[in-house]
Enzyme design. Structure first.
Site, PDB file in Angstrom:
ATOM      1  N   ASN A   8       0.875  -1.178   0.000  1.00 15.67           N
ATOM      2  CA  ASN A   8       0.000   0.000   0.000  1.00 15.67           C
ATOM      3  C   ASN A   8       0.910   1.225   0.000  1.00 15.67           C
ATOM      4  O   ASN A   8       1.472   1.583   1.033  1.00 15.67           O
ATOM      5  CB  ASN A   8      -0.888  -0.042   1.258  1.00 15.67           C
ATOM      6  CG  ASN A   8      -1.686   1.236   1.447  1.00 15.67           C
ATOM      7  OD1 ASN A   8      -1.775   2.071   0.537  1.00 15.67           O
ATOM      8  ND2 ASN A   8      -2.270   1.392   2.628  1.00 15.67           N
ATOM      9  N   TRP A   9       1.039   1.851  -1.172  1.00 13.29           N
ATOM     10  CA  TRP A   9       1.980   2.972  -1.280  1.00 13.29           C
ATOM     11  C   TRP A   9       1.448   4.234  -0.602  1.00 13.29           C
ATOM     12  O   TRP A   9       2.180   5.206  -0.452  1.00 13.29           O
ATOM     13  CB  TRP A   9       2.261   3.280  -2.759  1.00 13.29           C
ATOM     14  CG  TRP A   9       3.022   2.225  -3.496  1.00 13.29           C
ATOM     15  CD1 TRP A   9       3.423   0.998  -3.015  1.00 13.29           C
ATOM     16  CD2 TRP A   9       3.491   2.288  -4.846  1.00 13.29           C
ATOM     17  NE1 TRP A   9       4.099   0.303  -3.991  1.00 13.29           N
ATOM     18  CE2 TRP A   9       4.152   1.074  -5.130  1.00 13.29           C
ATOM     19  CE3 TRP A   9       3.411   3.247  -5.864  1.00 13.29           C
ATOM     20  CZ2 TRP A   9       4.730   0.803  -6.377  1.00 13.29           C
ATOM     21  CZ3 TRP A   9       3.987   2.973  -7.099  1.00 13.29           C
ATOM     22  CH2 TRP A   9       4.640   1.767  -7.353  1.00 13.29           C
ATOM     23  N   LYS A  10       0.176   4.241  -0.238  1.00 11.75           N
ATOM     24  CA  LYS A  10      -0.447   5.448   0.339  1.00 11.75           C
ATOM     25  C   LYS A  10      -0.192   6.639  -0.588  1.00 11.75           C
ATOM     26  O   LYS A  10      -0.130   6.458  -1.802  1.00 11.75           O
ATOM     27  CB  LYS A  10       0.061   5.689   1.760  1.00 11.75           C
ATOM     28  CG  LYS A  10      -0.069   4.432   2.627  1.00 11.75           C
ATOM     29  CD  LYS A  10       0.079   4.675   4.083  1.00 11.75           C
ATOM     30  CE  LYS A  10      -0.112   3.357   4.833  1.00 11.75           C
ATOM     31  NZ  LYS A  10      -0.067   3.509   6.266  1.00 11.75           N
ATOM     32  N   HIS A  95      -9.505   1.302   4.859  1.00 17.69           N
ATOM     33  CA  HIS A  95      -8.225   1.477   5.560  1.00 17.69           C
ATOM     34  C   HIS A  95      -8.426   2.419   6.748  1.00 17.69           C
ATOM     35  O   HIS A  95      -9.211   3.360   6.679  1.00 17.69           O
ATOM     36  CB  HIS A  95      -7.169   2.043   4.604  1.00 17.69           C
ATOM     37  CG  HIS A  95      -5.805   2.039   5.210  1.00 17.69           C
ATOM     38  ND1 HIS A  95      -5.378   3.035   6.062  1.00 17.69           N
ATOM     39  CD2 HIS A  95      -4.797   1.144   5.127  1.00 17.69           C
ATOM     40  CE1 HIS A  95      -4.153   2.739   6.463  1.00 17.69           C
ATOM     41  NE2 HIS A  95      -3.776   1.603   5.916  1.00 17.69           N
ATOM     42  N   GLU A  97      -6.787   4.821   7.885  1.00 19.03           N
ATOM     43  CA  GLU A  97      -6.586   6.262   7.634  1.00 19.03           C
ATOM     44  C   GLU A  97      -7.844   6.881   7.037  1.00 19.03           C
ATOM     45  O   GLU A  97      -8.161   8.046   7.288  1.00 19.03           O
ATOM     46  CB  GLU A  97      -5.360   6.464   6.724  1.00 19.03           C
ATOM     47  CG  GLU A  97      -4.068   6.315   7.514  1.00 19.03           C
ATOM     48  CD  GLU A  97      -2.911   5.720   6.738  1.00 19.03           C
ATOM     49  OE1 GLU A  97      -2.918   5.754   5.502  1.00 19.03           O
ATOM     50  OE2 GLU A  97      -1.978   5.210   7.399  1.00 19.03           O
ATOM     51  N   GLU A 163      -5.514  -4.884  10.609  1.00 17.65           N
ATOM     52  CA  GLU A 163      -4.518  -3.835  10.805  1.00 17.65           C
ATOM     53  C   GLU A 163      -4.818  -3.081  12.097  1.00 17.65           C
ATOM     54  O   GLU A 163      -5.605  -2.134  12.106  1.00 17.65           O
ATOM     55  CB  GLU A 163      -4.546  -2.855   9.630  1.00 17.65           C
ATOM     56  CG  GLU A 163      -4.151  -3.470   8.309  1.00 17.65           C
ATOM     57  CD  GLU A 163      -3.536  -2.434   7.371  1.00 17.65           C
ATOM     58  OE1 GLU A 163      -2.452  -2.697   6.863  1.00 17.65           O
ATOM     59  OE2 GLU A 163      -4.139  -1.368   7.173  1.00 17.65           O
ATOM     60  N   GLY A 169       2.321   2.287  10.857  1.00 18.19           N
ATOM     61  CA  GLY A 169       3.304   3.355  10.711  1.00 18.19           C
ATOM     62  C   GLY A 169       4.003   3.732  12.009  1.00 18.19           C
ATOM     63  O   GLY A 169       4.664   4.764  12.086  1.00 18.19           O
ATOM     64  N   SER A 201       3.273  -2.097  10.485  1.00 14.41           N
ATOM     65  CA  SER A 201       4.706  -2.161  10.758  1.00 14.41           C
ATOM     66  C   SER A 201       5.338  -3.512  10.428  1.00 14.41           C
ATOM     67  O   SER A 201       6.202  -3.998  11.162  1.00 14.41           O
ATOM     68  CB  SER A 201       4.991  -1.762  12.212  1.00 14.41           C
ATOM     69  OG  SER A 201       4.599  -0.414  12.432  1.00 14.41           O
ATOM     70  N   GLY A 222       2.797  -1.098   4.341  1.00  9.89           N
ATOM     71  CA  GLY A 222       2.838   0.333   4.025  1.00  9.89           C
ATOM     72  C   GLY A 222       4.265   0.774   3.764  1.00  9.89           C
ATOM     73  O   GLY A 222       4.816   0.569   2.677  1.00  9.89           O
ATOM     74  N   GLY A 223       4.892   1.380   4.776  1.00 10.29           N
ATOM     75  CA  GLY A 223       6.228   1.964   4.633  1.00 10.29           C
ATOM     76  C   GLY A 223       7.240   1.070   3.921  1.00 10.29           C
ATOM     77  O   GLY A 223       7.956   1.524   3.016  1.00 10.29           O
TER      78      GLY A 223
HETATM   79  P1  PGA Z   1       2.774   0.315   7.736  1.00 12.08           P
HETATM   80  O1  PGA Z   1       1.324   0.557   7.099  1.00 12.08           O
HETATM   81  O2  PGA Z   1       3.307  -0.965   7.150  1.00 12.08           O
HETATM   82  O3  PGA Z   1       3.582   1.514   7.303  1.00 12.08           O
HETATM   83  O4  PGA Z   1       2.606   0.231   9.204  1.00 12.08           O
HETATM   84  C1  PGA Z   1       0.442  -0.503   6.870  1.00 12.08           C
HETATM   85  C2  PGA Z   1      -0.852   0.009   6.275  1.00 12.08           C
HETATM   86  O5  PGA Z   1      -1.285   1.104   6.653  1.00 12.08           O
HETATM   87  O6  PGA Z   1      -1.458  -0.669   5.419  1.00 12.08           O
END
Ligand code: PGA
Length: 239
Positions: A8-10, A95, A97, A163, A169, A201, A222-223
Site C-alpha cells: 500500500n503505497w499510500k 483502511h 486512515e 490492521e 506506521g 509495521s 505500508g512503509g
Molecule cells: P505500515 O502501514 O506498514 O507503514 O505500518 C500498513 C498500512 O497502513 O497498510
C-alpha cells in the site's frame, strides 16, 4: 492457500520514483513464480502508469480506495468499473486512515465492498482496533462491529486485512501471538475459508515470525513497500 503480499503505497510516489521502484521490483521478484502473489497499490493517479510498467510480469495491481456509489455525478471519485479497465485486481477498502482521518463509516465501507464485488474485483477489507479500544479489551467487539453489515456478502475470493491502528506506521507491530489470535477470530466470523492478511509495521525483520502463524495468509505493507529490497524480502519470506 497461496500467500499474498500487498504494498500500500499510500500518498507516495512520482512518475520517476514509480518507474524506479517497479524496475527494481521486477528484478528482485522474478524468481517468485506462483509461490506468492505480489501486489502493488499506487495512488489512483498513477494506476495507468503502473499498469503499463508491470505488464507481462507476475506483479498484480490494486487501488487504495473506491467510490461507494457508481453514479456519474460524483465529483472527484473513481468507480470500481474504472479501476477494472486498468487491470486492477484488488481494491483496499476501509483502511484505518480513511476511517479515522476522513470519517468513513462501516456503512460506507460496506457499500464500497459491494461496488468492488459488483465489478468482479477483489476487496481487501481492512479492520482493526485503536490503541484505546485495545486497552479497554474491545478488540474482538470492534472487529465484529466492523464486519457485521458486510460479512454475509463476502465471497471466498475476498481478503480481510487485520490492521491494528496502533501498529500502523508506528514501528510497533502486533506480536505474532496477538495477530494469530485475532486472525483466528476473524476466520470464525466467516462460514468459508478466506485469506486474512496482517498489516501494521511489517518489516523484513518481523515478517517471518508473523507469516509463520497458522492463520496469517500474508501481509498488507505500508512503509516497507516503498523500498524494493524490503518489499522483495517480505515477499520472499512469505514464500
Ligand atoms: P505500515 O502501514 O506498514 O507503514 O505500518 C500498513 C498500512 O497502513 O497498510
Amino acid at each position: 492457500m497461496q500467500k499474498i503480499v500487498i504494498g500500500n503505497w499510500k500518498m507516495n510516489g512520482s512518475l520517476q520514483r514509480n518507474k524506479d521502484l517497479i524496475a527494481n521490483l521486477k528484478n528482485k521478484l522474478k524468481d517468485l513464480d506462483n509461490d506468492v502473489e505480489c501486489v502493488v497499490c499506487p495512488p489512483s493517479i498513477y494506476i495507468s502508469q503502473v499498469a503499463e510498467l508491470i505488464k507481462n510480469t507476475e506483479i498484480k495491481l490494486g487501488a487504495q480506495d473506491v467510490a461507494y456509489l457508481d453514479i456519474n455525478a460524483f465529483t472527484g471519485e473513481i468507480s470500481a468499473t474504472m479501476f477494472a479497465e486498468f487491470n486492477c485486481k484488488y481494491i483496499i477498502v476501509g483502511h484505518s486512515e480513511r476511517r479515522h482521518i476522513l470519517g468513513e463509516s462501516d456503512d460506507v465501507v460496506a457499500d464500497k465492498v459491494r461496488q468492488v464485488l459488483a465489478c468482479g474485483l477483489i476487496p481487501i477489507l481492512c479492520v482493526g482496533e485503536t490503541k484505546q479500544q485495545r486497552a479497554q479489551g474491545q478488540t474482538f467487539e470492534t472487529i465484529s462491529l466492523q464486519l457485521k453489515n458486510i460479512v454475509d456478502e463476502l465471497t471466498e475470493s475476498c481478503i480481510i486485512a487485520y490492521e491494528p491502528v496502533w501498529a500502523i506506521g508506528t514501528g510497533e507491530s502486533a506480536t505474532p501471538e496477538h495477530a494469530q489470535e485475532v486472525h483466528a477470530f476473524i476466520k470464525k466470523q466467516v462460514s468459508f475459508p478466506l485469506r486474512v492478511l496482517y498489516g501494521g509495521s511489517v518489516k523484513p525483520e518481523n515478517s517471518a515470525e508473523l507469516f509463520a502463524q497458522q492463520d496469517i495468509d500474508g501481509g498488507l505493507i505500508g512503509g516497507a513497500s516503498l523500498k524494493a529490497q524490503d518489499f522483495s524480502d517480505i515477499c520472499h519470506t512469505a514464500r
